[in-house]
Design a protein around this motif. Structure first.
Motif, PDB file in Angstrom:
ATOM      1  N   TYR A  92       2.877   4.218 -14.786  1.00  0.00           N
ATOM      2  CA  TYR A  92       3.123   5.571 -14.308  1.00  0.00           C
ATOM      3  C   TYR A  92       2.780   6.217 -13.154  1.00  0.00           C
ATOM      4  O   TYR A  92       3.241   7.322 -12.600  1.00  0.00           O
ATOM      5  N   GLY A  93       1.730   5.332 -12.485  1.00  0.00           N
ATOM      6  CA  GLY A  93       1.311   5.846 -11.128  1.00  0.00           C
ATOM      7  C   GLY A  93       0.383   7.286 -11.116  1.00  0.00           C
ATOM      8  O   GLY A  93       0.410   7.807 -10.222  1.00  0.00           O
ATOM      9  N   GLU A  94      -0.104   7.455 -12.490  1.00  0.00           N
ATOM     10  CA  GLU A  94      -0.974   8.409 -12.400  1.00  0.00           C
ATOM     11  C   GLU A  94      -2.287   8.281 -13.185  1.00  0.00           C
ATOM     12  O   GLU A  94      -2.163   7.230 -13.831  1.00  0.00           O
ATOM     13  N   VAL A  95      -3.376   8.784 -12.694  1.00  0.00           N
ATOM     14  CA  VAL A  95      -4.531   8.370 -13.152  1.00  0.00           C
ATOM     15  C   VAL A  95      -5.191   9.403 -13.728  1.00  0.00           C
ATOM     16  O   VAL A  95      -5.235  10.609 -13.498  1.00  0.00           O
ATOM     17  N   ASP A  96      -5.705   9.139 -15.140  1.00  0.00           N
ATOM     18  CA  ASP A  96      -6.232  10.298 -16.046  1.00  0.00           C
ATOM     19  C   ASP A  96      -7.503  10.490 -15.343  1.00  0.00           C
ATOM     20  O   ASP A  96      -8.685   9.507 -15.356  1.00  0.00           O
ATOM     21  N   LEU A  97      -7.877  11.744 -15.025  1.00  0.00           N
ATOM     22  CA  LEU A  97      -9.213  12.102 -14.530  1.00  0.00           C
ATOM     23  C   LEU A  97     -10.141  11.851 -15.617  1.00  0.00           C
ATOM     24  O   LEU A  97     -11.427  11.818 -15.462  1.00  0.00           O
ATOM     25  N   ASP A  98      -9.936  11.959 -16.994  1.00  0.00           N
ATOM     26  CA  ASP A  98     -10.967  12.120 -18.133  1.00  0.00           C
ATOM     27  C   ASP A  98     -10.934  10.399 -18.657  1.00  0.00           C
ATOM     28  O   ASP A  98     -11.632  10.360 -19.509  1.00  0.00           O
ATOM     29  N   TYR A  99     -10.308   9.540 -17.845  1.00  0.00           N
ATOM     30  CA  TYR A  99     -10.354   8.254 -18.248  1.00  0.00           C
ATOM     31  C   TYR A  99     -11.949   7.628 -18.207  1.00  0.00           C
ATOM     32  O   TYR A  99     -12.534   7.737 -16.999  1.00  0.00           O
ATOM     33  N   ASP A 100     -12.478   7.069 -19.166  1.00  0.00           N
ATOM     34  CA  ASP A 100     -13.780   6.440 -19.044  1.00  0.00           C
ATOM     35  C   ASP A 100     -13.537   5.001 -19.679  1.00  0.00           C
ATOM     36  O   ASP A 100     -13.229   4.769 -20.798  1.00  0.00           O
ATOM     37  N   TYR A 101     -13.875   3.852 -18.723  1.00  0.00           N
ATOM     38  CA  TYR A 101     -13.897   2.573 -19.177  1.00  0.00           C
ATOM     39  C   TYR A 101     -14.543   2.039 -20.303  1.00  0.00           C
ATOM     40  O   TYR A 101     -14.041   1.446 -21.538  1.00  0.00           O
TER      41      TYR A 101
END
Length: 497
Positions: A194-203
């Motif tokens: 989607y070309g968008e980074v989820d700012l709340d993403y945590d690996y």
């Protein structure tokens, strides 16, 4: 490695730019060194540019009169200019040009093994005092070399391949990615798609399906089925949608650019029509081409009529009328352009006039039209009493001044050399070879108008930088000298009846 690749590209570009004098037959030698002098802020290069301008003027003066002097000037502009450009090519991209350093001058020794293991890098160790003219650039170059060394044996320390074609692929047969240490999950793949980074993403909290456990993974691992991957893909948290609302300031400025470009466009059309008429007249007798001056006269009315007919499609209701009433000078400029376009018709109405006077009428018509162009472009940045905040933010003064400079420079680099080269070659076959100078003159008038407009805008809005005005003045003097020379050549030419 990325900095090293950029340095390589820019070095190659400097070689390409260095052969501009040779490829342009010497016509672009003095503009090339003028731009380099301003870019590098070098007075010796500026002196060289002035010398090449003098040679260019000498070449034009001796055209078809002193062939030996003409050939020598052409040789110097082409061969000597190219050689000189090659010698000073490092001035174009000085920030990426690496300086040679002594082998024993180890500026910084960094233990990358300790860094990759999670340790702390030691303090920089200076082998001996080294005197460097640009210590920051030298340090960056050394870091580029160390990064390049660290990537020779496989994976880079930062875990990215930097588009290296020799970088290894992931050994797992079910993975099409380059070598990667971390596992690739469905949610990571979704963000990339989607070309968008989820700012709340945590690996660490990512529990979506694993598509590849990592290139260094050893052991058995079963690839998830397509159904499980699809379910996880759909159940993953939705990414924040992009903001569909455009910046209102950008929209206002785009609309204003469309309006004022349309109002000033007749001047450019008159110049282009005059240029084409001058080039066509090289193959016609005066009695044949003088009636073609009507084409120059109808350009401005046709364009104004087209804008009036498309006003409702291009602008909101009342927008164009409101802006033009606030700047009545723009309306006067349109009238000036229309009147100037019909000036060459005087030669058609009075056949006894000499053909040279007809060409002078073309140049005068272009000068009048460009005066109207200047009134419109400079008037855009002039404050208007009672203007709303929306009207005050419609024009970016800095961008407007830079755009005018770029336009003038583009017409000078492409219009003038093409006219000189094309006219010079066709002059051996044409009926009126001297008509080429009329085409050069009308092109020079437009270039001068754009440079003068840009200088006026930068001075009025106080957006000029240190090298802007000297560059504009220098280029204006050069193009002005070419204009004067063209007018002298038109007056001294004996045109065929």
């Amino acid at each position: 490695m990325g900095g090293f690749a950029v340095s390589t590209v820019l070095r190659g570009s400097s070689w390409v730019v260095s052969f501009v004098p040779l490829l342009s037959l010497g016509f672009l030698t003095w503009p090339l060194f003028t731009v380099l002098a301003v870019r590098a802020r070098s007075w010796p290069v500026a002196g060289a540019a002035l010398g090449y301008l003098g040679l260019f003027a000498l070449e034009l003066w001796t055209f078809r009169t002193h062939e030996t002097v003409f050939d020598i000037s052409l040789f110097l502009l082409m061969v000597a200019g190219t050689t000189h450009a090659v010698l000073v090519r490092h001035l174009w991209f000085r920030r990426v040009w690496r300086r040679p350093a002594p082998v024993e001058a180890d500026v910084m020794a960094v233990d990358y093994a300790m860094v990759s293991a999670g340790g702390v890098a030691p303090e920089p160790v200076l082998a001996e005092p080294v005197t460097v003219e640009e210590p920051v650039q030298r340090l960056l170059d050394e870091i580029d070399e160390l990064v390049e060394q660290s990537m020779r044996d496989g994976e880079p320390q930062v875990g990215y391949d930097y588009d290296d074609p020799t970088y290894p692929d992931c050994p797992n047969p079910y993975c099409d990615e380059p070598w990667h240490g971390l596992a690739i999950t469905t949610r990571m793949e979704r963000m990339r798609t989607y070309g968008e980074v989820d700012l709340d993403y945590d690996y660490r909290d990512d529990d979506s399906s694993v598509l590849c456990p990592g290139s260094a993974f050893e052991g058995e691992w079963e690839q998830p089925s397509h159904e499980v991957t699809a379910d996880r893909w759909e159940s993953a948290p939705a990414l924040p949608p992009p903001d569909p609302e455009p910046d209102p300031v950008v929209a206002l400025r785009a609309r204003a650019d469309t309006l004022w470009t349309a109002v000033a466009r007749p001047a450019v059309l008159i110049v282009v029509a005059s240029w084409l008429l001058a080039m066509v007249s090289m193959f016609l007798a005066p009695a044949q081409w003088r009636w073609l001056t009507v084409v120059v006269g109808v350009m401005a009315p046709l364009w104004a009529g087209w804008v009036y007919g498309c006003e409702k499609r291009l602008f909101p209701d009342g927008y164009a009328r409101k802006r033009l009433r606030a700047r009545r000078s723009a309306l006067a400029a349109v009238v000036l352009m229309v009147w100037g376009g019909w000036l060459p018709m005087r030669w058609a109405w009075e056949p006894p006039l000499d053909p040279a006077e007809g060409y002078f009428a073309l140049v005068i018509a272009c000068a009048v039209a460009c005066l109207g162009h200047a009134v419109v472009q400079i008037g855009r940045v002039r404050p208007v009493a009672g203007a709303s905040m929306e009207e005050m933010t419609e024009t970016d003064p800095t961008a407007h001044g830079e755009n005018l400079v770029v336009l003038g420079f583009g017409w000078m680099l492409f219009g003038l050399p093409i006219t000189l080269l094309f006219g010079w070659i066709l002059g051996y076959l044409a009926y009126q070879p001297g008509a080429m100078w009329a085409a050069v003159a009308v092109n020079a008038v437009l270039v001068l108008a754009l440079f003068i407009e840009s200088g006026a805008v930068k001075i009025m809005t106080k957006t000029r930088e240190d090298g802007d005005l000297p560059m504009i003045v220098f280029l204006t003097i050069g193009v002005g000298a070419l204009l004067v020379w063209s007018l002298l050549r038109i007056g001294a030419t004996q045109f065929q009846p």
